[in-house]
Design a protein around this motif. Structure first.
Motif, short mmCIF file in Angstrom:
data_model
loop_
_atom_site.label_atom_id
_atom_site.label_comp_id
_atom_site.label_asym_id
_atom_site.label_seq_id
_atom_site.Cartn_x
_atom_site.Cartn_y
_atom_site.Cartn_z
N SER A 273 0.68 -1.37 0.16
CA SER A 273 0.47 -0.20 -0.06
C SER A 273 1.15 1.33 -0.09
CB SER A 273 -0.77 0.00 1.51
OG SER A 273 0.22 0.02 2.56
N PHE A 274 0.17 2.43 -0.99
CA PHE A 274 0.73 3.76 -0.84
C PHE A 274 0.23 4.76 0.08
CE2 PHE A 274 2.59 1.11 -3.96
CZ PHE A 274 4.67 1.63 -3.56
N PRO A 275 0.19 4.82 0.98
CA PRO A 275 -1.26 5.37 1.98
C PRO A 275 -1.06 7.34 1.73
CG PRO A 275 0.62 5.13 3.37
CD PRO A 275 1.35 4.18 1.95
N LEU A 276 0.18 7.86 1.05
CA LEU A 276 0.09 9.04 0.60
C LEU A 276 0.47 9.41 -0.33
CD1 LEU A 276 3.38 9.84 3.08
CD2 LEU A 276 0.85 9.95 3.41
N GLU B 250 -7.57 13.90 -5.55
CA GLU B 250 -8.13 13.44 -3.88
C GLU B 250 -7.00 12.01 -3.02
OE1 GLU B 250 -10.52 13.81 -2.50
OE2 GLU B 250 -11.81 15.61 -4.04
N PRO B 251 -6.90 12.53 -2.24
CA PRO B 251 -5.86 10.88 -1.31
C PRO B 251 -6.82 9.58 -0.94
CG PRO B 251 -6.75 12.87 0.73
CD PRO B 251 -7.49 13.22 -1.03
N GLU B 252 -6.24 9.26 -1.67
CA GLU B 252 -6.46 7.89 -1.23
C GLU B 252 -5.57 6.90 -1.08
OE1 GLU B 252 -8.26 5.31 -4.74
OE2 GLU B 252 -9.25 7.76 -4.83
N THR B 253 -5.54 5.90 -0.41
CA THR B 253 -4.91 4.89 -0.59
C THR B 253 -4.04 3.96 -1.37
OG1 THR B 253 -4.39 4.64 2.12
CG2 THR B 253 -3.61 2.52 0.80
N LEU B 254 -3.35 4.09 -2.72
CA LEU B 254 -3.40 3.28 -3.50
C LEU B 254 -3.14 1.88 -3.08
CD1 LEU B 254 -2.83 2.18 -6.83
CD2 LEU B 254 -0.56 3.62 -6.48
N LYS B 255 -3.38 0.42 -3.41
CA LYS B 255 -3.30 -0.73 -2.86
C LYS B 255 -2.87 -1.73 -3.91
CE LYS B 255 -5.53 -1.17 1.51
NZ LYS B 255 -6.17 -1.82 2.66
N VAL B 256 -1.69 -2.77 -4.27
CA VAL B 256 -1.10 -2.90 -5.04
C VAL B 256 -0.81 -4.75 -4.24
CG1 VAL B 256 0.94 -3.62 -6.89
CG2 VAL B 256 -0.18 -1.47 -6.10
N LYS B 257 -2.06 -5.88 -5.79
CA LYS B 257 -2.14 -7.33 -4.91
C LYS B 257 -0.91 -7.65 -5.56
CE LYS B 257 -5.25 -11.22 -5.12
NZ LYS B 257 -5.10 -11.21 -3.94
N PRO B 258 -0.42 -8.49 -4.84
CA PRO B 258 1.07 -9.76 -4.89
C PRO B 258 0.47 -10.26 -6.37
CG PRO B 258 1.43 -9.32 -3.45
CD PRO B 258 -0.47 -8.30 -3.52
N GLU B 259 0.98 -10.15 -8.03
CA GLU B 259 0.95 -11.15 -8.51
C GLU B 259 2.23 -11.88 -8.92
OE1 GLU B 259 -1.91 -10.17 -11.83
OE2 GLU B 259 -2.36 -8.26 -10.24
N LYS B 260 1.98 -13.13 -9.45
CA LYS B 260 2.93 -13.89 -9.32
C LYS B 260 3.63 -13.40 -10.58
CE LYS B 260 4.97 -19.08 -9.98
NZ LYS B 260 3.88 -20.07 -9.36
N LEU C 81 5.80 10.52 -0.87
CA LEU C 81 4.56 10.40 -1.19
C LEU C 81 5.27 8.84 -1.88
CD1 LEU C 81 2.77 12.60 -3.76
CD2 LEU C 81 2.00 11.75 -1.51
N SER C 82 6.81 8.44 -1.64
CA SER C 82 6.93 6.61 -1.98
C SER C 82 6.52 6.46 -0.05
CB SER C 82 8.29 7.26 -2.58
OG SER C 82 9.15 7.25 -1.12
N MET C 83 6.22 6.65 0.39
CA MET C 83 6.04 5.69 1.74
C MET C 83 5.02 4.59 0.75
SD MET C 83 3.59 6.57 5.21
CE MET C 83 5.28 7.58 6.24
#
Length: 163
Positions: A92-95, A102-112, A130-132
């Motif tokens: 996730s990238f919370p910043l 609009e601020p929102e958390t980006l979430k990347v789902k792992p894919e093999k 923003l790389s947090m």
């Protein structure tokens, strides 16, 4: 040679559009012309495993390690996902800020077999807050990935980048 390691370095080099020999320790016969150093511009690959309930809280990858060959910080991070048979465990990238502002958390789902690349420094060399990012808790199964941290590009005394 370790075939898996070679494949990961080559894939990282493709993502960054650079010579893969820059990412790893090099033999004398493959030293790029611009430098006399045998030192790579990336840290050794790190294999990471998260079990159920494990996570990595929000953090930045930029650091100020000991100055080695005038490379002060992690320029970019590449995460190579090795499995996707778990629940949870997103990166996730919370910043992160959406294009609409609009601020929102980006979430990347792992894919093999997939990888994500993000920069820890801005083009001017300043840290990119923003790389947090974070590894969210694994809910079921386990998560496997490989981290590759690329250091700040080498610059010569005239300020020219070599990467």
């Amino acid at each position: 040679k370790d075939i898996m390691t070679d494949v990961l370095y080559r894939r990282a080099a493709d993502l960054l559009h650079m010579d893969e020999s820059l990412l790893r320790w090099r033999r004398e016969t493959e030293i790029p012309e611009f430098t006399e150093s045998k030192i790579g511009v990336a840290e050794p690959l790190q294999c990471v495993n998260y079990q159920v309930g494990q996570q990595y809280t929000p953090h930045h990858d930029f650091t100020m390690p000991n100055m080695v060959n005038l490379q002060p910080s992690r320029f970019a991070t590449i995460l190579f996902y090795l499995n996707d048979d778990m629940e949870g465990g997103e990166t996730s990238f919370p910043l992160w800020v959406h294009a609409n502002g609009e601020p929102e958390t980006l979430k990347v789902k792992p894919e093999k077999g997939k990888a994500i690349l993000f920069y820890n420094l801005l083009p001017d060399g300043n840290y990119d807050n923003l790389s947090m990012h974070a590894a969210t808790p694994v809910v079921k199964g386990e998560k496997w990935l490989i981290n590759l941290w690329i250091w700040d590009p080498i610059k010569d005394h005239r300020g020219h980048e070599h990467l």
